[in-house]
Design an enzyme around this catalytic site. Structure first.
Site, PDB file in Angstrom:
ATOM      1  N   GLY A 271      12.838  35.522 -29.880  1.00  0.00           N
ATOM      2  CA  GLY A 271      12.726  36.223 -28.607  1.00  0.00           C
ATOM      3  C   GLY A 271      11.419  36.905 -28.321  1.00  0.00           C
ATOM      4  N   GLU A 310      14.041  34.334 -36.385  1.00  0.00           N
ATOM      5  CA  GLU A 310      13.769  32.920 -36.103  1.00  0.00           C
ATOM      6  C   GLU A 310      12.951  32.774 -34.814  1.00  0.00           C
ATOM      7  OE1 GLU A 310      17.823  31.724 -36.607  1.00  0.00           O
ATOM      8  OE2 GLU A 310      18.364  32.370 -34.597  1.00  0.00           O
ATOM      9  N   TYR A 354      12.269  29.085 -14.031  1.00  0.00           N
ATOM     10  CA  TYR A 354      12.240  30.541 -14.234  1.00  0.00           C
ATOM     11  C   TYR A 354      11.184  31.241 -13.367  1.00  0.00           C
ATOM     12  CZ  TYR A 354      13.921  28.451 -18.625  1.00  0.00           C
ATOM     13  OH  TYR A 354      14.554  27.680 -19.549  1.00  0.00           O
ATOM     14  N   CYS A 381       8.777  14.017  -6.456  1.00  0.00           N
ATOM     15  CA  CYS A 381       9.112  13.943  -5.036  1.00  0.00           C
ATOM     16  C   CYS A 381       9.843  15.166  -4.525  1.00  0.00           C
ATOM     17  CB  CYS A 381       9.962  12.702  -4.789  1.00  0.00           C
ATOM     18  SG  CYS A 381       9.117  11.238  -5.350  1.00  0.00           S
TER      19      CYS A 381
END
Ligand code: LLP
Length: 452
Positions: A271, A310, A354, A381
């Site tokens: 994160g 992680e 996002y 497109c």
């Protein structure tokens, strides 16, 4: 890092990043570690001239600075110890798996597909941490066959599937030990990040709630499973998080559960955010690790507990730039200048998904001012196919220029698609003046490979 903006031994400013004029050159901190300027004034990464590289491998192409990747892996290992997992969802191919393993990281895989690529890249089962909020029985059985190091359990249905595998005699794997389990919990933390990548709050599809008692119930059920050993707790509060205080809160929520259950492992997930555009400042992996360890001491985590993480994005994001070729420049008087390149939302869906910001520059002139206001768009497109909404570029921009977007190493190639049957770009690693294509460009034959 070579930094032509602060030459002749002048100190390189620490964060917060100095604000350059809006039409200044690309900010050096957004570029991969080994970035330098060649005698021709071009940008080189890993000693490879990016303009020449674009000629050789074509565009679009993802170019990764191998030294940068290794340096971030080493930082993670120094901060959290060997076996800290790299979250492969951020960017995975065999070469990346091999690199992370060489640097003593474990690999977090969240699907059977990620597991297959990690194993093909040289991982043994022991290196793998298996994730997923909806692991199938087949994925769980494959993980056990591979002798995975750890499974992070996410739901009561998954516990039932594990129990069924025990009954079927499929769990006494090849490794001569019980498979370690961690229980994934939701610590009830609202991280300040995009709605789509928040995961620590109560209203989520991931994990078991600590507050409702579901986590304790899951832990009891897992302790009753033969052939498995429940060793710890796992949480992941979201992605692209800039404030270490969110992780401090996470630790404070996890530690009582670790202590109550006498766990020997506590994983805080990934994160950590990265800067994508000038002016953004993110903590380094080292700063993150120090803050997490300090928070763990304050919260009373026993010294014997393995505290781990992680990271994905923080390892790979700023290691890469994407190279495109400019195909059209459309000046709409009084409105905007559209610069269209030969990729788009198929190689970088993050702006569309996002609203993520990026920057652009020309590798032939990385130190040039960028007074031209443009919108860099792709070849798909739809109007939403925007790569950089508000890109600054040099005023002598021409059709045929190689244009680069930095900080595209995470969740770009990983989330790339064949929309409009566009071919996925190659992945190229550069180091020591050489390049190697670690994933080749797709071909039209690849597009048809699965068709009957
Ligand atoms: N661990 C778990 C359980 C995760 O779900 C994730 C990311 C990570 C680790 C790694 O997080 P990182 O260090 O990369 O933030 N596609 C989105 C990001 C989705 C992240 C999903 N989980 C994006 O492009 O921003």
């Amino acid at each position: 890092m070579t930094n032509p903006q602060f030459p002749s031994g002048a100190p390189v400013p620490e964060s917060p990043a100095p604000a350059s004029p809006p039409d200044g050159p690309i900010h050096w901190d957004l570029l991969p570690d080994t970035s330098a300027v060649t005698g021709d004034g071009h940008l080189s990464v890993g000693g490879v001239d990016l303009v020449q590289l674009a000629e050789e491998v074509g565009t679009p192409a993802f170019v990764y600075d191998e030294d940068h990747l290794r340096a971030r892996c080493r930082e993670a290992v120094a901060g959290f110890g060997p076996g800290v997992a790299y979250a492969t969802k951020a960017f995975l191919c065999k070469a990346m798996a091999a690199l992370a393993l060489e640097e003593k990281m474990a690999l977090d895989v969240s699907t059977g597909g990620e597991m297959a690529v990690a194993l093909a890249g040289g991982a043994s089962g022991e290196h793998l941490v298996c994730h997923g909020n909806n692991k199938s029985s087949e994925e769980l059985a494959a993980a056990l066959r591979a002798g995975v190091g750890r499974i992070v359990v996410d739901s009561f249905d998954e516990i039932n599937r594990l129990r069924a595998l025990v009954t079927a005699g499929l769990t006494s794997g090849s490794v001569g030990r019980r498979t370690r389990l961690l229980v994934r919990v939701t610590p009830g933390i609202e991280a300040h990040t995009h709605e789509f990548v928040k995961t620590g709050q109560e209203d989520t599809k991931f994990g078991f709630s600590l507050a409702s008692g579901a986590a304790a119930e899951a832990a009891d059920a897992l302790r009753g499973l033969a052939d498995f050993e429940l060793v710890g707790v796992h949480a992941h509060i979201g992605s692209q998080i800039f404030e270490v205080s969110a992780f401090v809160e996470e630790i404070a929520a996890l530690v009582p559960f670790v202590v109550e259950n006498r766990f020997s492992e506590c994983c805080i997930g990934g994160g950590l955010g990265v800067a994508y555009v000038e002016g953004e400042v993110a903590p380094s992996i080292t700063e993150w690790a120090l803050a997490v360890h300090a928070a763990a001491r304050t919260a009373g985590l026993p010294q014997t507990v393995r505290l781990t993480a992680e990271p994905g994005r923080a390892i790979v994001a700023s290691a890469a730039v994407t190279l495109y070729r400019v195909g059209t420049i459309k000046r709409l008087p009084g409105l905007r200048c559209y610069v269209a390149v030969d990729g788009g939302m198929s190689d970088n869906p993050r702006p569309v998904l996002y609203g993520s910001g990026y920057e652009a520059f020309l590798p032939r002139a990385p130190l040039a001012p960028r007074p031209l206001c443009t919108r860099v768009v792709g070849k798909h497109c739809e109007s939403g196919d925007v790569i950089v909404d508000d890109a600054r570029l040099p005023s002598d921009l021409v059709v045929g220029d190689v244009l680069a977007t930095p900080v595209t190493g995470a969740y770009g190639f990983a989330m790339s698609s064949n929309y409009n049957r566009v071919l996925r770009p190659p992945v190229v690693f550069v180091s020591d003046g050489r390049h190697r294509v670690v994933v080749r460009r797709e071909t039209e034959a690849d597009l048809l490979a699965c068709e009957a």
